[in-house]
Design an enzyme around this catalytic site. Structure first.
Site, short mmCIF file in Angstrom:
data_model
loop_
_atom_site.label_atom_id
_atom_site.label_comp_id
_atom_site.label_asym_id
_atom_site.label_seq_id
_atom_site.Cartn_x
_atom_site.Cartn_y
_atom_site.Cartn_z
N CYS A 81 57.37 76.59 45.61
CA CYS A 81 57.30 76.99 47.01
C CYS A 81 57.85 75.90 47.94
O CYS A 81 59.05 75.69 47.99
CB CYS A 81 55.89 77.43 47.36
N HIS A 175 53.63 80.44 43.09
CA HIS A 175 52.68 79.37 42.75
C HIS A 175 51.98 79.64 41.41
O HIS A 175 50.84 80.07 41.42
CB HIS A 175 51.58 79.30 43.81
N GLU A 177 50.59 77.67 39.58
CA GLU A 177 49.43 76.77 39.46
C GLU A 177 48.15 77.41 40.01
O GLU A 177 47.06 76.93 39.73
CB GLU A 177 49.72 75.44 40.17
N1 GLN Z 1 56.29 78.08 54.18
C1 GLN Z 1 56.05 76.80 53.56
C2 GLN Z 1 57.13 75.80 53.91
O1 GLN Z 1 58.01 76.06 54.65
C3 GLN Z 1 55.94 76.91 52.07
C4 GLN Z 1 54.69 77.64 51.73
C5 GLN Z 1 54.08 77.25 50.42
O2 GLN Z 1 54.38 76.23 49.81
N2 GLN Z 1 53.14 78.06 50.01
O3 GLN Z 1 57.11 74.72 53.42
#
Ligand code: GLN
Length: 193
Positions: A81, A175, A177
């Site tokens: 992410c 994710h 994890e």
């Molecule tokens: N929207 C977040 C960002 O721009 C990422 C979200 C996440 O890691 N769950 O970093």
């Protein structure tokens, strides 16, 4: 066989969950907050969280350049992410001047799924894994451009890549994890020398 020592960038985000998944995947996780803690790592995980915050903290902790150089020099890295955003060479929808590490020849769109489906969960087929992964997307990015050396491992239902690999770099929009399923981490750990 000894467990590879894998760093988890521990400035912000879901560090503990990654450490737990790494143990399950056969690695020995260590938290990384200082440049010298990069020494001797077989790989590093850049967790989910908020990419702008992690980027700013990388600067504050004087880790941005050392980690960028380590990744460019071949340190295997897995980003989930926000970690995917940080590893991307190009980010759209980011904050102007948002610090990133780069290395992955992709363009990533931050917060790509928009407000309506800001967070969702879906079963996702990932190349290299038999059974689908239960993928959790939280204000997730997707990949809009992949360079020649980038392999797409999974796509979201709309067709955008959400898991990619390029040599020593792995990134997922979701994710793993958070689900108690360490198979994606195992894909990463298996690739470590
Ligand atoms: N929207 C977040 C960002 O721009 C990422 C979200 C996440 O890691 N769950 O970093």
């Amino acid at each position: 066989m000894s467990r590879p020592r894998v760093g988890v960038l521990a400035l912000q985000g879901d560090v503990r969950e990654h450490a737990r998944a790494l143990v399950e995947a056969g690695a020995d996780p260590v938290e990384v907050r200082r440049p010298e803690e990069l020494d001797g790592l077989a790989g590093i995980v850049v967790p989910g969280g908020e990419s702008t915050t992690i980027g700013r903290l990388l600067q504050v902790f004087a880790l941005l350049d050392p980690l960028r150089e380590a990744v460019a020099g071949g340190l295997p890295a897995y980003g989930s992410c926000a970690g995917m955003i940080l590893l991307a060479d190009e980010v759209t929808g980011g904050q102007p001047g948002q610090p990133t590490l780069g290395g992955l020849d992709v363009t990533v769109r931050r917060n790509a799924f928009g407000r309506q489906v800001d967070s969702f969960e879906a079963p996702l087929q990932v190349a290299g894994l038999d059974e689908p992964v239960h993928a959790v997307f939280i204000r997730a990015p997707w990949v809009e451009r992949t360079g020649a050396g980038v392999e797409v491992l999974a796509r979201e239902p709309g067709g955008h890549p959400v898991a990619v690999r390029q040599g020593h770099l792995l990134a997922t929009s979701f994710h793993p994890e958070l689900t108690g399923d360490a198979r994606v981490h195992a894909l990463f750990v298996r690739g470590l020398g």
